[in-house]
Design an enzyme around this catalytic site. Structure first.
Site, mmCIF file in Angstrom:
data_model
loop_
_atom_site.group_PDB
_atom_site.id
_atom_site.type_symbol
_atom_site.label_atom_id
_atom_site.label_comp_id
_atom_site.label_asym_id
_atom_site.label_seq_id
_atom_site.Cartn_x
_atom_site.Cartn_y
_atom_site.Cartn_z
ATOM 1 N N CYS A 99 0.866 -1.185 0.000
ATOM 2 C CA CYS A 99 0.000 0.000 0.000
ATOM 3 C C CYS A 99 0.896 1.225 0.000
ATOM 4 C CB CYS A 99 -0.981 -0.035 1.183
ATOM 5 S SG CYS A 99 -0.195 -0.041 2.812
ATOM 6 N N ARG A 134 -3.268 -0.728 5.416
ATOM 7 C CA ARG A 134 -3.858 -1.806 4.615
ATOM 8 C C ARG A 134 -2.949 -3.012 4.413
ATOM 9 N NH1 ARG A 134 -5.245 2.037 -0.258
ATOM 10 N NH2 ARG A 134 -3.303 2.921 0.588
ATOM 11 N N ASP A 185 -8.485 3.709 1.377
ATOM 12 C CA ASP A 185 -7.472 3.991 2.397
ATOM 13 C C ASP A 185 -8.162 4.484 3.665
ATOM 14 O OD1 ASP A 185 -5.322 4.749 3.862
ATOM 15 O OD2 ASP A 185 -4.381 5.926 2.274
HETATM 16 P P1 4NP Z 1 -1.775 2.780 4.083
HETATM 17 O O1 4NP Z 1 -2.419 4.114 4.667
HETATM 18 O O2 4NP Z 1 -1.213 3.114 2.720
HETATM 19 O O3 4NP Z 1 -2.912 1.817 4.007
HETATM 20 O O4 4NP Z 1 -0.699 2.348 5.068
HETATM 21 C C1 4NP Z 1 -1.713 5.328 4.742
HETATM 22 C C2 4NP Z 1 -0.847 5.538 5.774
HETATM 23 C C3 4NP Z 1 -0.164 6.746 5.863
HETATM 24 C C4 4NP Z 1 -0.334 7.722 4.900
HETATM 25 C C5 4NP Z 1 -1.194 7.492 3.847
HETATM 26 C C6 4NP Z 1 -1.888 6.296 3.774
HETATM 27 N N1 4NP Z 1 0.374 8.954 4.995
HETATM 28 O O5 4NP Z 1 0.178 9.827 4.139
HETATM 29 O O6 4NP Z 1 1.201 9.102 5.905
#
Ligand code: 4NP
Length: 167
Positions: free
Chosen positions: A13, A19, A131
């Site tokens: 992800c 995720r 997300d």
């Molecule tokens: P992930 O969610 O891609 O599912 O781990 C996110 C976690 C952090 C961020 C964006 C999405 N961020 O911008 O820090």
């Protein structure tokens, strides 16, 4: 019987804290339940380096724990070019993750979207695992449900494709 190389599966992800840690944790647990742990290597990574070294997000840890699954020991790492050759299957959580992966080149790995395996995805519907970052518990519940049913289908697909038997 000849011992074959483990099948290597990487969930990806953006941050590797919401995720893809659920993908890694759920898929590993399903593989364990099927008695196939020695036939798989499972990992996760994020296309961005924002959270390197961090444990999964509390929202993901909480939703997993409610189902008896601990993902607390995972630590975020960034996706690297070599992952395209080190893994057999790369499972991206959304289309933008897949684009970022494919921008880095191509290799041995076949790249899929998690929801390519979602049995409840309607034809023409969004192919992304939304997300949940910055959202409440309900978003994490929905994320978990999508990833769990998709991981079940992915494992069935790989069991059939590689003719796996538990041993
Ligand atoms: P992930 O969610 O891609 O599912 O781990 C996110 C976690 C952090 C961020 C964006 C999405 N961020 O911008 O820090």
């Amino acid at each position: 019987m000849e011992r074959r190389q483990p099948i290597r599966v990487l969930f990806v992800c953006l941050g590797n804290i919401c995720r893809s840690p659920l993908g890694e944790g759920i898929f590993k647990e399903l593989v364990r339940q099927w008695g196939l742990s020695d036939q798989f290597e499972v990992d996760s990574a994020g296309t961005a380096g924002y959270h390197i070294g961090e444990a999964p997000h509390p929202g993901s840890r909480k939703v997993a724990k409610r189902r008896g699954l601990s993902i607390d020991d995972q630590r975020a790492r960034q996706f690297a070019r070599r992952d395209l050759d080190d893994f057999d299957y790369i499972i991206a959580m959304d289309a933008s993750n897949r684009r970022d992966i494919e921008k880095m080149g191509s290799g041995k790995a076949q790249v899929f979207l998690m929801r390519d395996f979602d049995p409840e995805r309607e034809a023409g519907a969004a192919a992304d695992v939304p997300d949940p970052w910055g959202m409440g518990d309900a978003a994490y519940e929905e994320t978990y449900a999508i990833i769990e049913r998709s991981c079940r289908e992915l494992l069935q697909h790989l069991i059939e494709k590689h003719q796996l038997r538990s041993r």
